[in-house]
Scaffold this active site. Structure first.
Site, PDB file in Angstrom:
ATOM      1  N   ASP A 199       3.660  12.354  -3.251  1.00 60.26           N
ATOM      2  CA  ASP A 199       2.506  11.603  -2.768  1.00 60.26           C
ATOM      3  C   ASP A 199       1.193  12.197  -3.293  1.00 60.26           C
ATOM      4  OD1 ASP A 199       0.678  10.217  -0.749  1.00 60.26           O
ATOM      5  OD2 ASP A 199       2.642   9.481  -0.138  1.00 60.26           O
ATOM      6  N   HIS A 237      -2.779  10.681   2.772  1.00 63.70           N
ATOM      7  CA  HIS A 237      -1.565   9.887   2.913  1.00 63.70           C
ATOM      8  C   HIS A 237      -0.290  10.747   2.951  1.00 63.70           C
ATOM      9  CE1 HIS A 237       1.308   6.859   1.039  1.00 63.70           C
ATOM     10  NE2 HIS A 237       0.818   6.162   2.033  1.00 63.70           N
ATOM     11  N   SER A 409       4.241   2.322   4.243  1.00 69.39           N
ATOM     12  CA  SER A 409       4.085   3.757   3.987  1.00 69.39           C
ATOM     13  C   SER A 409       4.565   4.590   5.151  1.00 69.39           C
ATOM     14  CB  SER A 409       2.600   4.097   3.808  1.00 69.39           C
ATOM     15  OG  SER A 409       2.260   4.094   2.466  1.00 69.39           O
TER      16      SER A 409
END
Ligand SMILES: *[C@@H]1O[C@H](CO)[C@@H](O)[C@H](O)[C@H]1NC(C)=O
Ligand SMILES: *[C@@H]1O[C@H](CO)[C@@H](O)[C@H](O)[C@H]1NC(C)=O
Ligand SMILES: *[C@@H]1O[C@H](CO)[C@@H](O)[C@H](O)[C@H]1NC(C)=O
Ligand SMILES: *[C@@H]1O[C@H](CO)[C@@H](O)[C@H](O)[C@H]1NC(C)=O
Length: 832
Positions: A199, A237, A409
């Site tokens: 990520d 994230h 996600s």
């Protein structure tokens, strides 16, 4: 104490091993990825070319990276071309070290992949602004709160926001959660399993993640340093996803699904990256990182169609074969957030890979969240955000928490966490066992979708896959799961269709018959994944849809129409995938039906397709591994078909007819057929009656038509009959026209009740077999191609180049570039 020692050891090891990867600076240097013959010495080749050998390309054996000071040229291709030129001139074949180059690709930075989160306001903001984000969640149920407190006390969970982690234990909609607490109560918390978050980084200094952080499995491919520390302001994230999996049981924020698992971070999303680096990243420490969680992909804008490049695809295959000490790395991908743009996860080459588990979302109220994509490659859904609720997890910072994580996600990492629980008790399971367990324990939770019963006796929906993941059910099943035998495959030849696609409700069907002999010869016992590679020429890609019907009548909507997809191209060697056929026998007729849903000026031709069946072998002792993918895998278009192929027009219900009925039709599984059904899988060819759904509810007739003073129903009847007559005459005309055309093509056949083109009959030699038909066959195909190209005209080319310039911000050309050479349009225009 033990943990600290392990940690110190980990740091020490990573220092010793530090510099395994030489940092790459793409501003000052060019980099080349090479696949070499095993007998070729990379260092000798580097010396010969005046380049530097940067080492092996990750875990890919015989693949290497070479570097050179930045220069506009591709020095390796130039050298190979120069050698060819010299050889032609001298007509000599003295060996050269350059012959050891099997593949060469100068590396270029490609745009970043897109994170699949959806940002919601924080809970604290919601409280202060009801208008902006009305929150109407149900009140907690008292008995559930009591139970939650008991569990919390029993497990000594002191994390302050555990109560808000409804996805782990839901007190407001009891039962709408991962059902994981019963697993924890058995001491199954992910010990000994490692999840790697690929990520935008992972804050290993967070107090919630540092206890579980696995430094050896971590790396930063954007800044080329060892630690995956988030550096950009929006690098949150990966840390949030990591918290969902492995946030420690302590006094910070909440807990992860597998709160005793180890967590690694590989940073690739914070800057452009090359295919070579991405290939290394997805294989990073693949014996020690067990599960890779990927909540990103190409843009979910409803118009992108993009797949990973060849090096990355090789890395995936490499990992499922060799990773995790040959049991196979487990890849989890977020399905994508483009549902409101009609996006579909089969247009994304990461989510539609058979090597990844594709995970979509379901809301806390068991509804479809507006963003979550559907596709036949989706395996499962887990809980994630909706307009009512989002996911509470760790955030970047020493002691930070967020209540606003969401999108698919946030769904993917929950599945990755459940897999970590499974691996704690069954580290011996293979990547395919994990997929099987997911199929067999998914829970159908609503009637509000296109559920059909599958060969495995499970229910499948394109929106929810095999349903929602239930951690308890999965772990229980894993305890006694018998590992599946190695993977076998059966690949059909290319099935030539070369036929125009009718518009509207008609579909163009092509059948391939799989026989028991074919499967026996392929050592193939039981079906798992099905992939279908196809070529369709069209002037507007988004108008197309494709469905695949198995011999038992299970339907996969492998491609759906996309309103935003204006690209003046069809599908070029694109591979779609379905997981809906797990557990079928595969013997019988496989029917692919291509539709052009919009009646407009955009038309096209279905060129060819190839069916690939993947599953469990018969005899595990005699089953080789599948070879790494190759750029030339789809080049055998001229190989001939060995089984009957009929091309015919069939009526296909429109996509909307498959969509969920309102809940007043409770448990009727739409489209389901009993697996033993022997009826033909679709209605008779050329059914031209207007489908009921084509008749608008309100005003049936535009004003210029006489109404005969009769009821609407009777009008429908009259006009329906008229329409039938007209369509019948039109079909008759079409029939004669096509029959005449066929006569012109020297086809002696005429004994059909309906239009049928049997491509094989165009070439009597095809019947005889596969081999040796090369030259003549190829010539013939090209003629047919030219015929079509003449029809297609120049306007296509214009449209093609137009759309290319349009697409500059995000190109989907990298994979398409290498496919382009197969595109008959491109070949045709080059010839002119
Ligand atoms: C691709 O496959 C062909 C035939 O299977 C083989 O000859 C060739 O070496 C392969 N190419 C690479 C780069 O592996
Ligand atoms: C959830 O887990 C429990 C055990 O903790 C189990 O009895 C139950 O069947 C599972 N499923 C549901 C839907 O509650
Ligand atoms: C963890 O894995 C190691 C080696 O694979 C094994 O020896 C050990 O028993 C495992 N520990 C647990 C708690 O499963
Ligand atoms: C399979 O398709 C062939 C035509 O390709 C047809 O003749 C045959 O009847 C079909 N079989 C079934 C069981 O539908």
């Amino acid at each position: 104490m033990r943990k600290n020692i392990i940690w110190i050891l980990a740091i020490a090891t990573s220092c010793v091993l530090g510099g395994r990867l030489r940092p790459r600076n793409y501003d000052t240097h060019d980099f080349y990825a090479l696949h070499l013959d095993p007998t070729t010495s990379p260092s000798e080749l580097a010396t010969f070319l005046g380049l530097e050998h940067d080492g092996q390309l990750g875990e890919l054996v015989d693949h290497h990276i070479f570097r050179a000071p930045k220069d506009g040229r591709d020095v390796i291709t130039d050298a190979v071309e120069e050698l060819k030129r010299r050889r032609r001139k001298r007509n000599a074949l003295e060996p050269s070290i350059l012959d050891g180059i099997l593949f060469n690709q100068k590396q270029k930075l490609k745009p970043r992949m897109v994170k699949r989160d959806i940002l919601y306001p924080e809970l604290s903001d919601i409280a202060s602004d009801h208008v902006l984000f009305p929150r109407q969640d149900a009140p907690p149920v008292d008995s559930a709160v009591v139970e939650q407190n008991q569990i919390r006390d029993a497990l000594e969970i002191r994390d302050p926001v555990f109560q808000n982690q409804w996805h782990l234990f839901n007190t407001r909609q009891p039962g709408n959660d991962l059902n994981v607490t019963g697993v924890w109560m058995q001491g199954i918390t992910g010990k000994n399993a490692t999840v790697c978050i690929i990520d935008d980084g992972l804050d290993m200094d967070s107090d919630d993640l540092s206890p579980n952080y696995f430094a050896i499995g971590s790396y930063d491919f954007n800044d080329h340093v060892e630690e995956p520390k988030p550096r950009l302001s929006d690098d949150r994230h990966g840390t949030r996803c990591a918290g969902e999996v492995s946030a420690a049981r302590n006094d910070v924020c909440g807990v992860g699904v597998a709160y005793d698992s180890k967590i690694a971070g590989v940073r690739i999303l914070s800057a452009p990256i090359t295919d070579a680096d991405e290939a290394i990243a997805v294989n990073y420490e693949f014996h020690r990182n067990d599960i890779y969680s990927c909540s990103w992909g190409p843009p979910d804008d409803g118009r992108t169609m993009d797949a990973p490049g060849i090096l990355i695809r090789r890395a995936f295959v490499n990992a499922i074969q060799k990773g995790r000490n040959n049991k196979g790395s487990i890849y989890v991908f977020a399905a994508g957030n483009g549902a409101s743009s009609d996006d579909n996860c089969n247009f994304d080459g990461y989510t539609n890979s058979i090597y990844s588990v594709t995970v979509g979302s379901v809301s806390s109220e068991n509804h479809h969240p507006y963003y979550s994509e559907k596709c036949s490659a989706q395996l499962i859904v887990t809980y994630s955000s909706s307009r009512v609720n989002s996911i509470t997890t760790t955030d970047v910072g020493k002691n930070e928490c967020t209540s606003s994580h969401g999108g698919t996600s946030a769904a993917g990492p929950l599945a990755a966490g459940v897999y970590a629980l499974v691996l704690q008790i069954r580290p011996d399971l293979s990547w395919r066992d994990i997929q099987w367990l997911t199929v067999m324990t998914g829970v159908k939770f609503t009637d509000d979708s296109d559920w059909q019963q599958t060969g495995a006796g499970r229910f499948y929906s394109h929106q929810y896959g095999y349903g929602k993941m239930d951690a308890w059910a999965m772990v229980e099943a894993a305890k006694t799961w018998k590992s599946v035998k190695p993977q076998a495959w059966y690949h059909s030849p290319w099935i030539h269709v070369k036929h125009e696609i009718p518009q509207g409700d008609q579909g163009l069907a092509s059948i391939f018959t799989v026989t028991e002999d074919m499967l026996r010869e392929a050592n193939f016992e039981r079906l798992e994944h099905v992939t279908l590679t196809m070529n369709v020429e069209h002037t507007r890609r988004g108008d197309l849809s494709v469905e695949l019907r198995s011999p038992t009548g299970v339907i996969s909507h492998i491609a759906t129409a996309r309103k935003m997809d204006d690209k003046a191209a069809g599908y070029v060697d694109w591979t779609f995938m379905s997981v809906a056929h797990f557990g079928e026998s595969a013997v019988g007729n496989w029917t692919v039906i291509v539709k052009d849903t919009k009646v407009n000026e955009h038309t096209g031709t279905f060129t060819d397709w190839k069916l690939r069946l993947w599953g469990e072998c018969i005899d595990g002792a005699n089953q080789p591994l599948f070879p790494l993918p190759n750029e030339t895998d789809d080049d055998d278009h001229d190989a001939t078909v060995t089984a009957p192929v009929a091309t015919t027009s069939v009526h296909v219900p429109s996509e909307t007819e498959h969509v969920a009925q309102p809940t007043d039709h409770p448990s009727r599984p739409v489209n389901s057929k009993p697996p033993a059904s022997t009826t033909t899988p679709f209605e008779p060819p050329i059914t031209t009656s207007p489908s009921p759904s084509a008749i608008p509810d309100e005003s049936f007739l535009p004003s210029p038509f006489p109404t005969f003073g009769v009821s609407k129903r009777t009008q429908i009847w009259i006009y329906g009959a008229l329409a039938l007559i007209i369509v019948f005459c039109a079909s008759l005309a079409l029939y004669f026209w096509l029959a005449r055309r066929k006569r012109l093509r020297n086809n002696p056949r005429g004994d059909y009740e309906f239009e049928m083109i049997d491509d094989q009959d165009d070439d009597g030699a095809t019947r005889q077999g596969l081999t040796g038909s090369g030259g003549a066959r190829r010539g013939k195909n090209r003629r047919a191609g030219e015929l079509y190209d003449a029809f297609a005209g120049e306007s296509d080319e214009e449209l093609l180049s137009e759309s290319e310039s349009e697409n500059e911000t995000y190109r989907d050309d990298a994979p398409e570039n290498f496919r382009e050479k197969h595109d008959p349009h491109v070949v045709g225009s080059d010839d002119e």
